[in-house]
Structures are given as structure tokens and as C-alpha cells.
Design a protein around this motif. Structure first.
Motif, short mmCIF file in Angstrom:
data_model
loop_
_atom_site.label_atom_id
_atom_site.label_comp_id
_atom_site.label_asym_id
_atom_site.label_seq_id
_atom_site.Cartn_x
_atom_site.Cartn_y
_atom_site.Cartn_z
N GLY A 100 0.83 -1.22 0.00
CA GLY A 100 0.00 0.00 0.00
C GLY A 100 0.85 1.25 0.00
O GLY A 100 0.45 2.28 -0.53
N LYS A 101 2.03 1.17 0.62
CA LYS A 101 2.88 2.36 0.71
C LYS A 101 3.72 2.56 -0.56
O LYS A 101 3.83 3.65 -1.10
CB LYS A 101 3.79 2.25 1.92
N THR A 102 4.29 1.45 -1.03
CA THR A 102 5.21 1.58 -2.18
C THR A 102 4.49 1.50 -3.53
O THR A 102 5.01 1.96 -4.53
CB THR A 102 6.26 0.45 -2.16
N GLY A 103 3.33 0.87 -3.54
CA GLY A 103 2.62 0.68 -4.82
C GLY A 103 3.22 -0.43 -5.66
O GLY A 103 2.88 -0.61 -6.82
N GLU A 104 4.12 -1.24 -5.05
CA GLU A 104 4.75 -2.35 -5.78
C GLU A 104 4.01 -3.65 -5.51
O GLU A 104 3.65 -3.92 -4.36
CB GLU A 104 6.20 -2.53 -5.30
N PRO A 105 3.82 -4.49 -6.54
CA PRO A 105 3.19 -5.79 -6.29
C PRO A 105 4.20 -6.77 -5.70
O PRO A 105 5.40 -6.62 -5.91
CB PRO A 105 2.76 -6.22 -7.69
N LEU A 137 -5.20 4.18 -9.01
CA LEU A 137 -5.87 5.03 -10.00
C LEU A 137 -4.85 6.07 -10.39
O LEU A 137 -4.43 6.86 -9.55
CB LEU A 137 -7.07 5.73 -9.39
N ARG A 138 -4.46 6.09 -11.62
CA ARG A 138 -3.27 6.85 -12.05
C ARG A 138 -2.15 6.48 -11.08
O ARG A 138 -1.84 5.33 -10.94
CB ARG A 138 -3.56 8.35 -12.08
N ASN A 139 -1.59 7.47 -10.35
CA ASN A 139 -0.53 7.07 -9.43
C ASN A 139 -0.99 7.03 -7.98
O ASN A 139 -0.19 6.88 -7.08
CB ASN A 139 0.69 7.98 -9.58
N ASP A 169 -5.99 -3.56 -11.98
CA ASP A 169 -6.02 -2.31 -12.76
C ASP A 169 -7.43 -2.03 -13.26
O ASP A 169 -7.94 -0.92 -13.17
CB ASP A 169 -5.07 -2.40 -13.96
N PHE A 170 -8.09 -3.07 -13.80
CA PHE A 170 -9.45 -2.89 -14.31
C PHE A 170 -10.40 -2.60 -13.14
O PHE A 170 -11.28 -1.74 -13.24
CB PHE A 170 -9.93 -4.17 -15.02
N ALA A 171 -10.21 -3.35 -12.05
CA ALA A 171 -11.13 -3.23 -10.92
C ALA A 171 -11.07 -1.84 -10.29
O ALA A 171 -12.08 -1.30 -9.89
CB ALA A 171 -10.80 -4.28 -9.86
N ALA A 172 -9.86 -1.26 -10.23
CA ALA A 172 -9.72 0.07 -9.62
C ALA A 172 -10.56 1.07 -10.39
O ALA A 172 -11.26 1.90 -9.81
CB ALA A 172 -8.26 0.49 -9.61
N VAL A 173 -10.53 0.97 -11.72
CA VAL A 173 -11.31 1.91 -12.55
C VAL A 173 -12.81 1.67 -12.33
O VAL A 173 -13.57 2.61 -12.11
CB VAL A 173 -10.96 1.73 -14.05
N ALA A 174 -13.22 0.39 -12.37
CA ALA A 174 -14.64 0.08 -12.21
C ALA A 174 -15.14 0.55 -10.83
O ALA A 174 -16.19 1.17 -10.73
CB ALA A 174 -14.88 -1.41 -12.37
N ALA A 175 -14.34 0.26 -9.78
CA ALA A 175 -14.76 0.63 -8.43
C ALA A 175 -14.89 2.15 -8.32
O ALA A 175 -15.84 2.66 -7.71
CB ALA A 175 -13.75 0.12 -7.41
N GLU A 176 -13.98 2.88 -8.93
CA GLU A 176 -14.04 4.34 -8.86
C GLU A 176 -15.29 4.86 -9.58
O GLU A 176 -15.97 5.76 -9.10
CB GLU A 176 -12.76 4.93 -9.47
N LEU A 177 -15.59 4.25 -10.73
CA LEU A 177 -16.78 4.67 -11.48
C LEU A 177 -18.04 4.47 -10.65
O LEU A 177 -18.91 5.33 -10.56
CB LEU A 177 -16.91 3.87 -12.79
#
Ligand code: ADP
Length: 420
Positions: A100-105, A137-139, A169-177
């Protein structure tokens, strides 16, 4: 610094078949997510789909809280899932906190050997393999998806990590929408309530004003000269017009809440049409407009809501008079057929431009051209008409030519109970 032996930086390049499978999976999840009822439903769909696509024992989704300091478990599936709800960790703490902090998988084959691992009391797993990917979402990191242990007892592979990253990646966009849509409908709900309250508040003082004006007009406060009578008459007319506008708004609010509510009575639509012609006669005469048409003498019975259908015809006739010119005509026709009845209202008025025709049934839409700018209205009448016609499973159409006139045609099934 941690060793990145088991960590992927950058994109993993997969074979075309795997890439196809991965995109198809992500696309199908995205499609399902977009049909979610709300944000919670969206998360529920996501964990279920991840569990089945990756064939895993446990999955959890954590979201960054509003202070942007902690990750909170919003949903989990698998052993010990119930106790995990709302559990939270500091960003940076533990494996998920690190992601969550670094954004690395991360792909970790054995979490017990990872120094970031914080042991918590929990269920037993077949092995200790883990995938943890950021929801971005973006960065901006909005959360983390954690996945533990394959049911097949295999350890996770890079291809699993790659699939989960694409899904995330897809889910983040859908959840935000979905979240944004929820906010918009909340705002809409609030505006609707506000309009409804203000409208109610205005009705009472308006009724008092009208009452007082009527008493003056009746001479109760002393005799009036001709000029005073004219002014009072105009004020009463305008108060009436405002009251009608408020009623229209309230009626429309009622539709928002009770969309499906119409009464179902068998009534004689010929009488309805005749009564409307009688009551609109005065208005037409005052504007120098000839009101005519063809209403059969015989009884035509249909099932529906008599008050609401009265509203439909009244609104169409009122508009036909309102958007007409002196010496114009308005014709109301009623045609009977086997299973339906057709009501048309034709006028010789200013007409509607092609560009506007598709929008006139929208709520609050008004055409703003020089000919119409002095005609009062709030753009609700036709949206109400359309709602009522829809509720009766009928159809409404419009033909119009600028400067020549307009014809609205409403076709209603005689027995809406028989229409699917
Ligand atoms: P309002 O009359 O309050 O503006 P409506 O929803 O009844 O609202 O109508 C929407 C728009 O459609 C009107 O602003 C007007 O421009 C146009 N319109 C409706 N009926 C007619 C008509 N018979 N002739 C010309 N224009 C019309």
C-alpha cells in the motif's frame, strides 16, 4: 532494502495465449463490476471472481482510509474472513502495508520467511504463498488486494501475479466509477429533496397571497376602479400560474419516488377529453386561438389512471395553446381501435426545431429562442407526460415543423394489464 527475488518490478511479459486469457478474465470481471448495484456489491463481486479465477483459498481487499494513514479490510473471503472485517494496519506495516505504501506488487512463496510478515492469530493454510497487489488510480494508491494459497497447493507463479495485477487495474477503474456514480445519485437525491421541500414551503404563502387577492377582487376591502380591477386580475392569474408550476414540480418529485405507482381504473376517455376541451376553452379564447377537433360521441373505455391521463392531455393541449399565435388552431383528435386508443393534439404554432425535438421530453429542458422566450414554463410538463405514458405502457411521438406547427400523438393500450 528488501531483496526483490520474489518481487516483480515493472511488467511481466507473458505469452500471447496467456495475455489473451488474462485480458478476457479482466474484461469479464470489469463488465460484471460495472453492473454492480453499489460499491459494496462491486467489492463482493471482485473477491468472488478473484477466488474463482485464481483458484485460491483466501482473498481480501483493503482500502486506504480517509486520513490516508491506514489500510482497512473492506471485504474478505476464505478462512477467518469474518474476523478480518474492518481490521486495519498502518501504511507501511506488514506485507500489505508495504504494498500500500510503495505501490509495488509482491509475490512471496513463503510469507513466514519474509521480514515484513506480521504474524496474526488466524486460520491454517495449506502453504504460505501470497500475492499482494496495489489498487491504483493513475498514481494514487486506493487499496491493496491480498491473495493467499492456491487450493491446488501449488505456489503462486509470475503468471498468477500478472493476472491479479491486470484484474486490479481494471477493478480500480470500475470501483471508482461505481463510487462516483453513488456520489452523483446521493447529490441528486439531495437536490430532489431540496426542490421538494422548497416547493412545499412556497405553496402555503402563495395560497395566502391568492386568497387575499381574491378578497380584494371581490370588493371586500372597498370598491375598485377599472385599473385596480385589471391589476388585481393579472396578479391572480400569475399566482395561479405559479401554483400550477409548483404542482408540476411536486408531481414530478412524486414520480421520482413512486415511479411505478398508477391507479388502474376502467374509465371513459371520451369524457376526459371533452372535459379538458371545455376547461381549456377559456384559455384558448383569451389567446385568440380556435380549439376544435374530433372527439367521438361514443364511450371509449380504457384501463388506467384517469387523473394522470387527464394530466397528459391537459399538458399537451395547454402547450399547443401556449406555443401558438393569435388566430392559430389547436385540434384534439381521439381515435378508437381494437386494442388501443390514440389521442393527438395538433397546433399551428411556432413549432420545434429538429435539434430540439430529441430533448423536449428531458426534465427541465426548455427551448430558448426569441419566439419562445416570453412564454413561461419550467420544462417539466413533457417529462411528466412521457413518464405517465410509459407507466401506461403507451407510446408518444412528435412531428413538428418550425413556423408551421406541431403534432403530438399518444397511443395507449386499452388494457395495460395485457401488455408485457
Ligand atoms: P415548458 O412548456 O414548461 O417549457 P414542457 O416540458 O411542456 O415545458 O415543454 C418543453 C419544451 O418543448 C418547451 O419549452 C417548448 O419549447 C417545447 N414545446 C412543447 N410543446 C410545444 C408545442 N406544442 N409547440 C412548440 N413547442 C413546444
Amino acid at each position: 532494502m528488501y531483496k526483490f527475488v520474489e518481487t516483480i518490478r515493472g511488467r511481466f511479459i507473458s505469452s500471447p495465449i496467456r495475455r489473451f486469457y488474462k485480458l478476457r478474465a479482466a474484461h469479464s470481471i470489469m463488465t460484471e463490476l460495472l453492473s454492480a448495484l453499489d460499491f459494496e456489491d462491486c467489492l463482493r463481486i471482485l473477491v468472488n471472481r478473484i477466488a474463482s479465477y485464481l483458484d485460491i483459498e483466501k482473498v481480501s481487499i483493503m482500502l486506504v482510509d480517509s486520513d490516508k494513514k491506514r489500510l482497512v479490510v473492506k471485504i474478505a473471503k476464505g478462512p477467518g474472513a469474518e474476523s478480518m472485517h474492518n481490521a486495519n494496519i498502518r501504511l507501511g506495516e506488514g506485507i500489505a502495508g508495504w504494498v500500500g505504501k510503495t505501490g509495488e506488487p509482491l509475490l512471496i512463496k513463503d510469507i513466514t520467511k519474509d521480514s515484513r510478515f506480521v504474524r496474526r492469530p488466524g486460520g491454517k493454510y495449506y502453504n504460505n504463498s501470497l500475492l499482494s497487489v496495489p489498487l491504483k488510480l493513475r498514481n494514487r494508491i486506493i487499496g491493496v488486494i491480498n491473495v493467499n494459497n492456491k487450493i491446488s497447493k501449488d505456489v503462486f507463479r509470475l503468471s498468477d501475479l500478472d493476472l491479479l495485477r491486470t484484474i486490479a487495474d481494471f477493478a480500480a477503474v470500475a470501483a471508482e466509477l461505481i463510487r462516483l456514480e453513488g456520489q452523483v445519485s446521493e447529490t441528486n437525491k439531495y437536490s430532489q429533496e431540496l426542490i421538494s421541500n422548497v416547493t412545499h414551503e412556497l405553496k402555503t404563502p402563495l395560497a395566502t397571497i391568492k386568497e387575499a387577492l381574491s378578497l380584494i377582487a371581490d370588493g371586500l376591502s372597498g370598491p375598485l376602479n377599472e385599473k385596480q380591477k385589471r391589476y388585481i386580475g393579472m396578479s391572480i392569474q400569475n399566482a395561479d400560474r405559479m401554483a400550477r408550476m409548483l404542482d408540476n414540480i411536486l408531481l414530478s418529485e412524486e414520480f421520482v419516488q413512486n415511479r411505478q405507482k398508477i391507479s388502474r381504473n376502467l374509465f371513459n376517455v371520451t369524457d376526459t377529453a371533452k372535459n379538458i376541451m371545455d376547461s381549456m376553452g377559456m384559455l384558448a379564447k383569451k389567446k385568440g386561438i380556435m380549439l376544435g377537433g374530433a372527439i367521438p360521441g361514443k364511450k371509449i373505455e380504457i384501463w388506467g389512471d384517469p387523473d394522470k391521463l387527464n394530466e397528459v392531455i391537459s399538458n399537451l393541449v395547454e402547450n399547443a395553446i401556449k406555443y401558438n399565435r393569435p388566430d392559430g388552431r389547436v385540434d384534439v383528435m381521439l381515435e378508437d381501435s381494437d386494442r388501443s386508443v390514440t389521442i393527438s393534439v395538433r397546433d399551428t404554432g411556432v413549432g420545434i426545431a429538429k435539434n430540439d425535438i430529441g430533448k423536449i421530453f428531458d426534465k427541465y429542458y426548455r427551448v430558448n429562442n426569441s419566439e419562445k422566450k416570453d412564454i413561461t414554463g419550467i420544462g417539466l410538463g413533457l417529462s411528466i407526460v412521457k413518464d405517465i405514458v410509459d407507466m401506461h405502457k403507451g407510446k408518444i411521438s412528435v412531428e413538428s415543423e418550425c413556423d408551421k406547427g406541431t403534432k403530438f400523438t399518444v397511443t395507449l393500450p386499452k388494457d395495460l394489464r395485457s401488455v408485457r
